[in-house]
Write a protein that holds these residues in place. Structure first.
Motif, mmCIF file in Angstrom:
data_model
loop_
_atom_site.group_PDB
_atom_site.id
_atom_site.type_symbol
_atom_site.label_atom_id
_atom_site.label_comp_id
_atom_site.label_asym_id
_atom_site.label_seq_id
_atom_site.Cartn_x
_atom_site.Cartn_y
_atom_site.Cartn_z
ATOM 1 N N ASP A 142 41.942 -6.258 39.932
ATOM 2 C CA ASP A 142 42.323 -6.622 41.296
ATOM 3 C C ASP A 142 41.094 -6.823 42.180
ATOM 4 O O ASP A 142 41.100 -7.678 43.069
ATOM 5 N N ALA A 143 40.039 -6.045 41.923
ATOM 6 C CA ALA A 143 38.815 -6.181 42.719
ATOM 7 C C ALA A 143 38.151 -7.530 42.455
ATOM 8 O O ALA A 143 37.683 -8.196 43.389
ATOM 9 N N ILE A 144 38.123 -7.948 41.190
ATOM 10 C CA ILE A 144 37.534 -9.253 40.854
ATOM 11 C C ILE A 144 38.331 -10.370 41.509
ATOM 12 O O ILE A 144 37.765 -11.323 42.064
ATOM 13 N N GLY A 145 39.640 -10.254 41.477
ATOM 14 C CA GLY A 145 40.487 -11.272 42.108
ATOM 15 C C GLY A 145 40.255 -11.353 43.608
ATOM 16 O O GLY A 145 40.175 -12.451 44.173
ATOM 17 N N ALA A 146 40.124 -10.198 44.259
ATOM 18 C CA ALA A 146 39.913 -10.191 45.713
ATOM 19 C C ALA A 146 38.528 -10.754 46.073
ATOM 20 O O ALA A 146 38.393 -11.545 47.014
ATOM 21 N N ILE A 147 37.517 -10.342 45.310
ATOM 22 C CA ILE A 147 36.161 -10.813 45.601
ATOM 23 C C ILE A 147 36.045 -12.322 45.379
ATOM 24 O O ILE A 147 35.482 -13.046 46.208
ATOM 25 N N THR A 148 36.598 -12.802 44.266
ATOM 26 C CA THR A 148 36.512 -14.244 44.004
ATOM 27 C C THR A 148 37.349 -15.057 44.990
ATOM 28 O O THR A 148 36.973 -16.176 45.332
ATOM 29 N N GLU A 149 38.450 -14.500 45.429
ATOM 30 C CA GLU A 149 39.265 -15.182 46.452
ATOM 31 C C GLU A 149 38.469 -15.357 47.746
ATOM 32 O O GLU A 149 38.421 -16.446 48.329
ATOM 33 N N ILE A 150 37.817 -14.289 48.173
ATOM 34 C CA ILE A 150 37.023 -14.347 49.407
ATOM 35 C C ILE A 150 35.850 -15.306 49.234
ATOM 36 O O ILE A 150 35.584 -16.149 50.107
ATOM 37 N N LEU A 151 35.129 -15.186 48.116
ATOM 38 C CA LEU A 151 33.974 -16.057 47.894
ATOM 39 C C LEU A 151 34.362 -17.529 47.791
ATOM 40 O O LEU A 151 33.629 -18.405 48.263
ATOM 41 N N SER A 152 35.510 -17.805 47.189
ATOM 42 C CA SER A 152 35.910 -19.213 47.082
ATOM 43 C C SER A 152 36.257 -19.788 48.449
ATOM 44 O O SER A 152 35.838 -20.907 48.774
ATOM 45 N N TRP A 153 36.988 -19.053 49.264
ATOM 46 C CA TRP A 153 37.333 -19.557 50.599
ATOM 47 C C TRP A 153 36.100 -19.687 51.489
ATOM 48 O O TRP A 153 35.919 -20.699 52.176
ATOM 49 N N VAL A 154 35.257 -18.664 51.480
ATOM 50 C CA VAL A 154 34.054 -18.703 52.322
ATOM 51 C C VAL A 154 33.097 -19.783 51.835
ATOM 52 O O VAL A 154 32.535 -20.537 52.637
ATOM 53 N N GLY A 155 32.887 -19.884 50.514
ATOM 54 C CA GLY A 155 31.969 -20.879 49.973
ATOM 55 C C GLY A 155 32.405 -22.296 50.256
ATOM 56 O O GLY A 155 31.605 -23.127 50.708
ATOM 57 N N ILE A 156 33.659 -22.596 50.020
ATOM 58 C CA ILE A 156 34.145 -23.960 50.250
ATOM 59 C C ILE A 156 34.203 -24.272 51.745
ATOM 60 O O ILE A 156 33.844 -25.371 52.171
ATOM 61 N N GLY A 157 34.611 -23.290 52.547
ATOM 62 C CA GLY A 157 34.636 -23.497 54.003
ATOM 63 C C GLY A 157 33.248 -23.737 54.569
ATOM 64 O O GLY A 157 33.038 -24.629 55.400
ATOM 65 N N ALA A 158 32.274 -22.929 54.111
ATOM 66 C CA ALA A 158 30.902 -23.111 54.579
ATOM 67 C C ALA A 158 30.338 -24.447 54.098
ATOM 68 O O ALA A 158 29.571 -25.095 54.816
ATOM 69 N N ALA A 159 30.706 -24.873 52.885
ATOM 70 C CA ALA A 159 30.239 -26.162 52.371
ATOM 71 C C ALA A 159 30.743 -27.306 53.247
ATOM 72 O O ALA A 159 29.993 -28.238 53.561
ATOM 73 N N VAL A 160 31.983 -27.243 53.653
ATOM 74 C CA VAL A 160 32.536 -28.280 54.534
ATOM 75 C C VAL A 160 31.833 -28.251 55.888
ATOM 76 O O VAL A 160 31.461 -29.299 56.439
ATOM 77 N N LEU A 161 31.603 -27.058 56.432
ATOM 78 C CA LEU A 161 30.951 -26.917 57.729
ATOM 79 C C LEU A 161 29.515 -27.446 57.694
ATOM 80 O O LEU A 161 29.125 -28.275 58.528
ATOM 81 N N PHE A 162 28.733 -27.001 56.706
ATOM 82 C CA PHE A 162 27.350 -27.456 56.622
ATOM 83 C C PHE A 162 27.254 -28.926 56.222
ATOM 84 O O PHE A 162 26.340 -29.633 56.653
ATOM 85 N N ILE A 182 40.297 -18.337 38.345
ATOM 86 C CA ILE A 182 41.278 -18.952 37.439
ATOM 87 C C ILE A 182 41.202 -18.341 36.055
ATOM 88 O O ILE A 182 42.235 -18.037 35.431
ATOM 89 N N VAL A 183 39.977 -18.127 35.553
ATOM 90 C CA VAL A 183 39.817 -17.494 34.239
ATOM 91 C C VAL A 183 40.393 -16.088 34.260
ATOM 92 O O VAL A 183 41.061 -15.658 33.297
ATOM 93 N N ALA A 184 40.174 -15.359 35.318
ATOM 94 C CA ALA A 184 40.695 -13.988 35.427
ATOM 95 C C ALA A 184 42.217 -13.990 35.462
ATOM 96 O O ALA A 184 42.866 -13.096 34.892
ATOM 97 N N MET A 185 42.814 -14.984 36.102
ATOM 98 C CA MET A 185 44.304 -15.064 36.139
ATOM 99 C C MET A 185 44.855 -15.394 34.775
ATOM 100 O O MET A 185 45.887 -14.846 34.369
ATOM 101 N N VAL A 186 44.219 -16.275 34.054
ATOM 102 C CA VAL A 186 44.726 -16.716 32.758
ATOM 103 C C VAL A 186 44.576 -15.598 31.721
ATOM 104 O O VAL A 186 45.484 -15.355 30.911
ATOM 105 N N THR A 187 43.443 -14.924 31.730
ATOM 106 C CA THR A 187 43.195 -13.885 30.727
ATOM 107 C C THR A 187 43.827 -12.563 31.088
ATOM 108 O O THR A 187 43.991 -11.709 30.211
ATOM 109 N N GLY A 188 44.132 -12.343 32.321
ATOM 110 C CA GLY A 188 44.642 -11.021 32.737
ATOM 111 C C GLY A 188 46.094 -11.021 32.849
ATOM 112 O O GLY A 188 46.991 -10.423 32.615
#
Length: 132
Positions: A2-22, A126-132
């Protein structure tokens, strides 16, 4: 897991959002920079009798003769009494030594880095969802 899922969820939203902004900021900076054309300027002394002795750079443009003060940076780049410069189209005295500003490249690089972090985090999620 669950921790990996939460961390990757946050990083994906922040990373893609920041990429669009910059990325948007890089585009705006590139458009605001304008068009710069190469010119060959000539270093001469200011002929005005009442002005203190100073040197200027002059060049011919489409709309006549242009002039800019000679800075130490321009003096260092000069070969004899000529200097290769870039002039901003639509202005009378904007010159610089490089055609492109470093800001759009810097902002674009930050956008790519943020997008890469977001994409990697999404792939891990996605890998964590498929394997877990």
């Amino acid at each position: 897991m669950d921790a990996i899922g939460a961390i990757t969820e946050i990083l994906s939203w922040v990373g893609i959002g920041a990429a669009v902004l910059f990325g948007g900021a890089a585009l705006i900076a590139r458009l605001a920079d304008g068009t710069w054309v190469p010119i060959r300027g000539v270093v001469i002394g200011d002929p005005a009798p009442d002005a203190p002795r100073r040197q200027v750079v002059r060049w011919f443009g489409d709309d006549g003769v242009h002039e800019a003060p000679l800075t130490a940076e321009l003096r260092a780049a000069a070969r004899g009494d000529e200097v290769e410069l870039f002039h901003r189209v639509g202005t009378r005295d904007d010159v610089r030594l490089h055609q492109h500003s470093p800001w759009p490249r810097l902002l674009g690089g930050v956008a790519l880095a943020c997008g890469a972090v977001g994409a990697i985090a999404l792939a891990v999620q996605i890998v964590a969802m498929v394997t877990g």
